[in-house]
Design an enzyme around this catalytic site. Structure first.
Site, PDB file in Angstrom:
ATOM      1  N   ASP A   4      28.170  24.126  57.706  1.00 23.41           N
ATOM      2  CA  ASP A   4      26.623  23.169  59.324  1.00 23.41           C
ATOM      3  C   ASP A   4      25.900  24.672  60.237  1.00 23.41           C
ATOM      4  OD1 ASP A   4      28.945  21.256  60.462  1.00 23.41           O
ATOM      5  OD2 ASP A   4      29.863  23.151  61.260  1.00 23.41           O
ATOM      6  N   GLY A  10      22.975  23.988  59.034  1.00 19.92           N
ATOM      7  CA  GLY A  10      21.215  23.660  58.644  1.00 19.92           C
ATOM      8  C   GLY A  10      20.228  23.527  57.056  1.00 19.92           C
ATOM      9  N   THR A  32      40.306  18.424  58.621  1.00 17.79           N
ATOM     10  CA  THR A  32      39.324  16.852  58.970  1.00 17.79           C
ATOM     11  C   THR A  32      39.826  15.620  58.755  1.00 17.79           C
ATOM     12  OG1 THR A  32      38.388  16.729  56.804  1.00 17.79           O
ATOM     13  CG2 THR A  32      37.134  17.583  58.937  1.00 17.79           C
ATOM     14  N   VAL A  67      13.090  26.432  63.902  1.00 16.39           N
ATOM     15  CA  VAL A  67      13.146  27.054  65.365  1.00 16.39           C
ATOM     16  C   VAL A  67      13.302  24.973  65.384  1.00 16.39           C
ATOM     17  CG1 VAL A  67      11.854  29.163  64.968  1.00 16.39           C
ATOM     18  CG2 VAL A  67      10.618  25.876  65.018  1.00 16.39           C
ATOM     19  N   PRO A 112      34.229  20.411  68.647  1.00 16.53           N
ATOM     20  CA  PRO A 112      33.659  21.199  69.936  1.00 16.53           C
ATOM     21  C   PRO A 112      33.579  21.998  68.615  1.00 16.53           C
ATOM     22  CG  PRO A 112      35.433  20.326  70.936  1.00 16.53           C
ATOM     23  CD  PRO A 112      35.255  19.735  69.839  1.00 16.53           C
ATOM     24  N   ARG A 113      32.807  22.773  68.535  1.00 17.33           N
ATOM     25  CA  ARG A 113      32.773  23.771  67.171  1.00 17.33           C
ATOM     26  C   ARG A 113      32.568  25.365  68.042  1.00 17.33           C
ATOM     27  NH1 ARG A 113      27.499  22.121  64.057  1.00 17.33           N
ATOM     28  NH2 ARG A 113      28.484  20.766  62.635  1.00 17.33           N
ATOM     29  N   GLY A 163      29.815  16.982  57.058  1.00 14.04           N
ATOM     30  CA  GLY A 163      28.497  16.160  57.591  1.00 14.04           C
ATOM     31  C   GLY A 163      27.318  16.912  57.876  1.00 14.04           C
ATOM     32  N   HIS A 164      25.992  16.090  57.195  1.00 13.07           N
ATOM     33  CA  HIS A 164      24.458  16.831  57.321  1.00 13.07           C
ATOM     34  C   HIS A 164      24.243  15.933  58.325  1.00 13.07           C
ATOM     35  CE1 HIS A 164      25.417  19.779  54.142  1.00 13.07           C
ATOM     36  NE2 HIS A 164      24.945  18.957  53.118  1.00 13.07           N
TER      37      HIS A 164
HETATM   38  P1  GDP Z   1      24.714  21.635  58.007  1.00 17.78           P
HETATM   39  O1  GDP Z   1      25.999  20.648  57.398  1.00 17.78           O
HETATM   40  O2  GDP Z   1      24.936  22.685  57.126  1.00 17.78           O
HETATM   41  O3  GDP Z   1      24.109  20.308  57.264  1.00 17.78           O
HETATM   42  O4  GDP Z   1      24.792  21.256  59.199  1.00 17.78           O
HETATM   43  P2  GDP Z   1      24.766  20.538  60.359  1.00 17.78           P
HETATM   44  O5  GDP Z   1      24.035  19.343  60.124  1.00 17.78           O
HETATM   45  O6  GDP Z   1      26.215  19.784  60.454  1.00 17.78           O
HETATM   46  O7  GDP Z   1      24.474  20.835  61.754  1.00 17.78           O
HETATM   47  C1  GDP Z   1      23.094  20.884  61.738  1.00 17.78           C
HETATM   48  C2  GDP Z   1      22.586  21.071  63.258  1.00 17.78           C
HETATM   49  O8  GDP Z   1      22.200  21.694  63.494  1.00 17.78           O
HETATM   50  C3  GDP Z   1      22.024  19.334  62.921  1.00 17.78           C
HETATM   51  O9  GDP Z   1      22.025  18.733  64.474  1.00 17.78           O
HETATM   52  C4  GDP Z   1      19.912  20.091  62.678  1.00 17.78           C
HETATM   53  O10 GDP Z   1      19.893  18.469  63.128  1.00 17.78           O
HETATM   54  C5  GDP Z   1      20.403  20.587  63.799  1.00 17.78           C
HETATM   55  N1  GDP Z   1      19.358  22.317  63.005  1.00 17.78           N
HETATM   56  C6  GDP Z   1      18.722  22.332  62.061  1.00 17.78           C
HETATM   57  N2  GDP Z   1      18.527  23.316  62.352  1.00 17.78           N
HETATM   58  C7  GDP Z   1      17.811  24.001  63.648  1.00 17.78           C
HETATM   59  C8  GDP Z   1      16.920  24.915  63.916  1.00 17.78           C
HETATM   60  O11 GDP Z   1      16.526  25.356  63.849  1.00 17.78           O
HETATM   61  N3  GDP Z   1      17.044  24.277  65.994  1.00 17.78           N
HETATM   62  C9  GDP Z   1      17.734  23.654  66.097  1.00 17.78           C
HETATM   63  N4  GDP Z   1      18.193  23.825  67.520  1.00 17.78           N
HETATM   64  N5  GDP Z   1      18.894  22.354  65.536  1.00 17.78           N
HETATM   65  C10 GDP Z   1      18.531  22.956  63.981  1.00 17.78           C
END
Ligand code: GDP
Length: 424
Positions: A12, A14, A129, A413, A304-305, A39-40
Site C-alpha cells: 500500500d 502507492g 485476505t 504529494v 482499516p489499516r 489492490g492498487h
Molecule cells: P499500492 O497497492 O502500493 O498501489 O497502494 P494502494 O493503492 O493500496 O494505496 C495507495 C493509496 O494512496 C491509493 O488510494 C492512492 O490513490 C493513494 N495515493 C498514492 N499516492 C498518494 C499521495 O502522494 N498522496 C495521497 N494523498 N494519496 C496517494
C-alpha cells in the site's frame, strides 16, 4: 530497458499510482507475483480504479499488459475486474492483455480453504485476505494445480479434475467437515469464467523476449512490499510469494534478462494491513488522525489499516532487500496534519537499541524509539518542484534520505496523476 517498481514497506505504498505515472515512458507493464489479495488504486483522467489482478498499465491505451507466470489468478475475479474497467469505457483486447499460459489458477476451493482455516484459528488468525492465496501457492508447489494454459485443453482438465477434487475433499470434507466439493461444479466454473480469457492466454515468455529483442521497454509491477516477501518479510505474516525485484524476471517468465533499474516506492509514514509485528504502530488519537488523513482503508477488503510514523529500520531493510536504485516517496501531503512528525528511528530489542530490522521473536519483542521532526502544517498538494515545498517539507525529505541512505528521486504529494515532483 527493464525497470522494476516495487514496495519498500508492508504494501500500500502507492505502487499502482507510480506505475500509472511512469508507464507513459514504457511499452509493457508486467505483473510477476501474487493474486487478487491486494489492490492498487489509480486515479487518473479516466476516473478512480481499483486494480487487483490487472497490471496498472491497463489504464493507458497504448500499453501492453502482461500477467506473468508467477501470478495466481482467480478467473472469476478477473472476469468482474475486466468488466468494471470495460464498463468505464476502457477497451481491453488480446493485443493489450496477455496472460501467461503458465500462471496458476486460483480455484473456488482455494478461497474456501483459506476461510475454513482462518475460521478454525479464531483469535489466532493470520489476518488473511481470504482470497485463497496461501492454499493456491501451496498446491502449486504440491504440483496439483491447474494453469491458465490448461484452459486451452478442457478435455484434459476434465480428466484430471476428479482426482484433484478427491484429494481436496480429504481436507475440506474429511478434515474441516465442510460440504464436499463437486468436480462438475469446478469444471462449470472454469468454463464460465476461465474460457472467457481463451484468446488472452499465450506464451508470455516468448512474447516478452521478442519484445525486448525489438527494443521494447518493460516495467515490472509488484504487489505488496518487501516486508511481505515470503523469504525476507515478517514470516509467517507475509504473502505467499516473492514480492522482491530479484524475482521479477522469474515471475514474469524471462529469468535470463537482467533488470536495468529498480525504483522503490516508500511511504512518508507507515501502514500495515492484518496481523503480525508492526513495531512503529501508533494508537489512539494520533493513529486515528494519521489513518483518516491518509485514507488508510484496504483497497481489496476495506479493512482499516494499522498506521505509524516512518520506520527507519524497516525501510532500510526493505531498500536492501529490493536493491532499490532510487526511491519514490509517496503520500508526503498526508503529513501536513502534524505539527511535529513522528519518526521511528530505532528499535529497542531486549533492552538494546538497534537500527537493524530483526526477524522472528526479536521483531515481535521490538519497541519503537521515536524522534519528532518539525512539520510544515500546510497543504503541499499543489507543489510541483522541490523548491516550491515549504522548508520543513524539504528538510523532512533530506532527513529521510540520510536516514535510509538512498536517493529520493520522486515525491508524490497527492493521488492524482500530475501530483508529484522530481528531484534531479
Ligand atoms: P499500492 O497497492 O502500493 O498501489 O497502494 P494502494 O493503492 O493500496 O494505496 C495507495 C493509496 O494512496 C491509493 O488510494 C492512492 O490513490 C493513494 N495515493 C498514492 N499516492 C498518494 C499521495 O502522494 N498522496 C495521497 N494523498 N494519496 C496517494
Amino acid at each position: 530497458m527493464l525497470t522494476a517498481i516495487v514496495g519498500i514497506n508492508w504494501g500500500d505504498e502507492g505502487k499502482g499510482r507510480m506505475v500509472d505515472l511512469l508507464s507513459k515512458d514504457f511499452d509493457i507493464v508486467a505483473r510477476y507475483q501474487g493474486g487478487n489479495n491486494a489492490g492498487h488504486t489509480v486515479v487518473n483522467d479516466k476516473g478512480k480504479f481499483i486494480l487487483n489482478l490487472l497490471p496498472s498499465g491497463i489504464l493507458r491505451d497504448d500499453t501492453v499488459n502482461v500477467m506473468g507466470q508467477g501470478m495466481v489468478i482467480d478467473v472469476e475475479h478477473l472476469y468482474h475486474e475486466v468488466k468494471r474497467i470495460t464498463d468505464a469505457g476502457i477497451e481491453i483486447t488480446p493485443d493489450r492483455l496477455k496472460i501467461s499460459d503458465r500462471a496458476t489458477i486460483c480455484m473456488p476451493y482455494h478461497k474456501q480453504m483459506d476461510c475454513l482455516e482462518e475460521d478454525r484459528l479464531g483469535d489466532a488468525k493470520f489476518g488473511s485476505t481470504r482470497r485463497g492465496i496461501a492454499p493456491v501457492y501451496a498446491d502449486k508447489y504440491m504440483k496439483k494445480s491447474f494453469r491458465m494454459g490448461d484452459l486451452l485443453h478442457m478435455d484434459d482438465v476434465k480428466r484430471r479434475m476428479p482426482a484433484i477434487i478427491e484429494w481436496k475433499n480429504l481436507t475440506v470434507h474429511g478434515g474441516y467437515k465442510a460440504d464436499e466439493i463437486e468436480a462438475e461444479e469446478m469444471i462449470k466454473w472454469l468454463e464460465t469464467y476461465g474460457l472467457a480469457f481463451k484468446d488472452y492466454i499465450c506464451d508470455t515468455t516468448e512474447y516478452l523476449n521478442n519484445a525486448l529483442d525489438n527494443g521494447k521497454t518493460v516495467i515490472f509491477e509488484a504487489q505488496l512490499g518487501a516486508l511481505r516477501d515470503i523469504d525476507f518479510g515478517i514470516y509467517p505474516y507475509t504473502s505467499s510469494s516473492n514480492t522482491i525485484a530479484a524475482y521479477a524476471p522469474i515471475g514474469a517468465g524471462i529469468p535470463g534478462r537482467k533488470l536495468s533499474n529498480t525504483i522503490g516506492i516508500m511511504k512518508a509514514y507507515s501502514s500495515c494491513v492484518g496481523e503480525g509485528p508492526f513495531t512503529c504502530e501508533m494508537f489512539g488519537e494520533e493513529g486515528d488522525k494519521l489513518r483518516t488523513a491518509g485514507a488508510e482503508f484496504g483497497a481489496a477488503t476495506g479493512r482499516p489499516r494499522r498506521v505509524g510514523g516512518f520506520d527507519v529500520p524497516a525501510s532500510k531493510f526493505g531498500i536492501m532487500a529490493q536493491g532499490a536504485d532510487e526511491i519514490a516517496l509517496t503520500k508526503l501531503d498526508v503529513l501536513s496534519c502534524f505539527e511535529s512528525i513522528p519518526v521511528c528511528v530505532k528499535y529497542e530489542v531486549n533492552g538494546v537499541e538497534t537500527d537493524k530490522f530483526p526477524s522472528g521473536e526479536d521483531l515481535v519483542n521490538a519497541k519503537p524509539v521515536y524522534e519528532y521532526v518539525p512539520g510544515w502544517g500546510c497543504d503541499i498538494s499543489g507543489c510541483r518542484s522541490f523548491s516550491e515545498l515549504p522548508k520543513a517539507a524539504q528538510d523532512y525529505i533530506i532527513y529521510l534520505q540520510e536516514k535510509v541512505n538512498a536517493k529520493i528521486k520522486y515525491v508524490s504529494v497527492g493521488p492524482g496523476r500530475d501530483e508529484y515532483l522530481v528531484i534531479e
